[in-house]
Design an enzyme around this catalytic site. Structure first.
Site, mmCIF file in Angstrom:
data_model
loop_
_atom_site.group_PDB
_atom_site.id
_atom_site.type_symbol
_atom_site.label_atom_id
_atom_site.label_comp_id
_atom_site.label_asym_id
_atom_site.label_seq_id
_atom_site.Cartn_x
_atom_site.Cartn_y
_atom_site.Cartn_z
ATOM 1 N N GLN A 192 0.070 4.346 7.312
ATOM 2 C CA GLN A 192 -0.811 5.006 6.330
ATOM 3 C C GLN A 192 -0.655 4.392 4.764
ATOM 4 O O GLN A 192 0.591 4.230 4.517
ATOM 5 C CB GLN A 192 -0.382 6.440 6.345
ATOM 6 C CG GLN A 192 -1.325 7.557 5.641
ATOM 7 C CD GLN A 192 -0.740 8.529 5.117
ATOM 8 O OE1 GLN A 192 0.298 8.947 5.782
ATOM 9 N NE2 GLN A 192 -0.948 9.177 4.109
ATOM 10 N N HIS A 220 0.891 -1.213 -0.022
ATOM 11 C CA HIS A 220 0.029 -0.043 -0.201
ATOM 12 C C HIS A 220 0.871 1.380 0.118
ATOM 13 O O HIS A 220 0.301 2.464 0.097
ATOM 14 C CB HIS A 220 -1.021 0.142 1.409
ATOM 15 C CG HIS A 220 -0.357 -0.069 2.507
ATOM 16 N ND1 HIS A 220 -0.992 0.283 3.689
ATOM 17 C CD2 HIS A 220 0.976 -0.224 3.012
ATOM 18 C CE1 HIS A 220 -0.135 0.156 4.783
ATOM 19 N NE2 HIS A 220 0.834 -0.215 4.279
ATOM 20 N N HIS A 221 2.174 1.149 -0.080
ATOM 21 C CA HIS A 221 2.975 2.342 -0.165
ATOM 22 C C HIS A 221 3.283 2.753 -1.668
ATOM 23 O O HIS A 221 4.085 3.839 -1.821
ATOM 24 C CB HIS A 221 4.355 2.249 0.747
ATOM 25 C CG HIS A 221 4.075 2.086 2.159
ATOM 26 N ND1 HIS A 221 3.262 2.934 2.768
ATOM 27 C CD2 HIS A 221 4.301 1.272 2.924
ATOM 28 C CE1 HIS A 221 3.078 2.614 4.106
ATOM 29 N NE2 HIS A 221 4.061 1.443 4.170
ATOM 30 N N CYS A 222 2.982 1.864 -2.493
ATOM 31 C CA CYS A 222 3.413 2.069 -3.822
ATOM 32 C C CYS A 222 2.027 2.709 -4.542
ATOM 33 O O CYS A 222 1.111 2.114 -4.583
ATOM 34 C CB CYS A 222 3.498 0.617 -4.415
ATOM 35 S SG CYS A 222 4.460 0.761 -6.373
ATOM 36 N N ASN A 255 -0.491 5.369 1.783
ATOM 37 C CA ASN A 255 -0.228 6.427 0.868
ATOM 38 C C ASN A 255 -0.223 6.016 -0.535
ATOM 39 O O ASN A 255 -0.553 6.877 -1.295
ATOM 40 C CB ASN A 255 0.915 7.177 1.273
ATOM 41 C CG ASN A 255 2.381 6.698 1.258
ATOM 42 O OD1 ASN A 255 2.362 5.171 1.301
ATOM 43 N ND2 ASN A 255 3.166 7.294 0.684
#
Length: 356
Positions: A184, A142-144, A186
């Site tokens: 988070q 979920h950070h990509c 992001n």
């Protein structure tokens, strides 16, 4: 853009909608041990589920590697080309020695496992819609976002799964992402910043990586947690906000990012949730989805301790014991409102016949 993709070939109906491949695991001369991430956790989850006789090899859906063509549904060509530089991959995966390896080795030993997990998430999206639920034992990067990786995330599998569904599966036009990893999310937030079809709920430790203020603007339900948050407060917040999110907008699919880095003692998460708390959290989310008959796709995301594999397996076993996931239920199309309406109608017809 309708183009052919292997990821959407139908698995045998006898399979559980649990997606995995031995290719998920990153093993390479002990290099994986330089990262706090347990790079073999996905295989361990499957082994625990086999030991408990929930699944067998021929009953799980084999993930396939996402091709460049698949990845380009979200990623820019420029970003994919950047991954041909080993130092870029070293930065994204936070394993510095990777920078010194020839890129063909990095592609095979680091990126191919991540591409296969990404393919697994895309496959799980379609399976969830067809069967009411699906679990990719990996994924949750979920950070990509479309043009930037980070935090061990090299491909935007959550964005990809949602976009694939929007483009290729009829009747899917709204999605809710419930991101309960300690960090988070992001990446998908940046990707869906101006997309009103996607509702994002994110509960995370407000003080840790990535602290992406810009991406926070995409979150419709922001649950910012303090250091050391414990079970009671956490579960109450998750329950309240998951219910609130699903009452506010009824999506056609829920993508549930079920990170286990909320576990007490995680070196990166900074929260203090017990193993039982994690099992209960997943139960809360699945109950909310199943009660509303909304298909749910779960990915496992972050979790940096040796014991997380056991907890993920325990959670899947608990969901099964409670009847929230079920092979029979799944293959008979439960969770698919059309199928259920047909079943209800035929039961009604039978009842009427017997009353006449």
């Amino acid at each position: 853009r309708p183009h052919r993709t292997e990821l959407y070939e139908d698995p045998p109906p006898a399979c559980w909608p649990i997606i995995y491949s031995p290719e998920y695991n990153i093993t390479f001369m002990g290099l994986e041990k330089l990262h706090p991430f347990d790079a073999g956790k996905w295989g361990k989850v499957i082994n625990f589920l086999k030991e408990e006789k929930l699944i067998a090899d021929d009953l799980i859906v084999q993930a396939r590697e996402a091709t460049d063509e698949d990845l380009l549904v979200v990623h820019t060509r420029r970003y994919l080309n950047k991954l041909k530089w080993s130092f870029v991959v070293a930065t994204i995966t936070e394993i510095p020695p990777v920078a010194f390896l020839p890129n063909f080795v990095v592609q095979r030993k680091v990126l191919k496992p991540l591409r296969t997990q990404t393919g697994g998430t895309i496959m799980a999206g379609k399976l969830a819609v067809e069967r009411g639920w699906a679990i990719n034992v990996g994924g949750g990067f979920h950070h990509c976002s479309s043009d930037k990786g980070g935090g061990f995330c090299a491909y935007a599998d959550i964005t990809l799964a949602v976009k694939f569904l929007f483009e290729r599966v009829q009747g899917v036009s709204k999605a809710t992402i419930i991101d309960l990893d300690a960090h988070q999310g992001n990446g998908h937030e940046r990707d869906f910043m101006d997309d009103h079809r996607v509702y994002i709920m994110d509960a995370y430790n407000r003080y840790i990586y990535p602290g992406d203020g810009f991406a926070k603007r995409a979150i419709k339900r922001k649950v910012e947690l303090e250091w050391g948050t414990e079970d009671t407060e956490y579960l109450q917040k998750v329950h309240t906000h998951v219910e609130g999110a699903l009452n506010e907008l009824r999506p056609d699919i829920i993508v549930y990012n079920a990170g286990t880095d909320i576990l007490d003692g995680d070196p990166l998460g900074g929260l203090a949730i017990s193993p039982q708390g994690i099992v209960k959290r997943d139960e809360v989310v699945f109950k909310a989805a199943r009660r509303r008959r909304i298909p749910i796709l779960m990915v496992t995301s972050g979790g940096y301790q040796k014991r997380t594999a056991r907890i993920i397996a325990d959670s899947i076993l608990n969901l099964h014991n409670l009847g929230l996931i079920d092979k029979e239920l799944a293959t008979s199309g439960a969770g698919n409102p059309k199928v259920e309406q047909m079943i209800r109608d035929s039961v009604k017809d039978l009842t009427n016949l017997s009353l006449q």
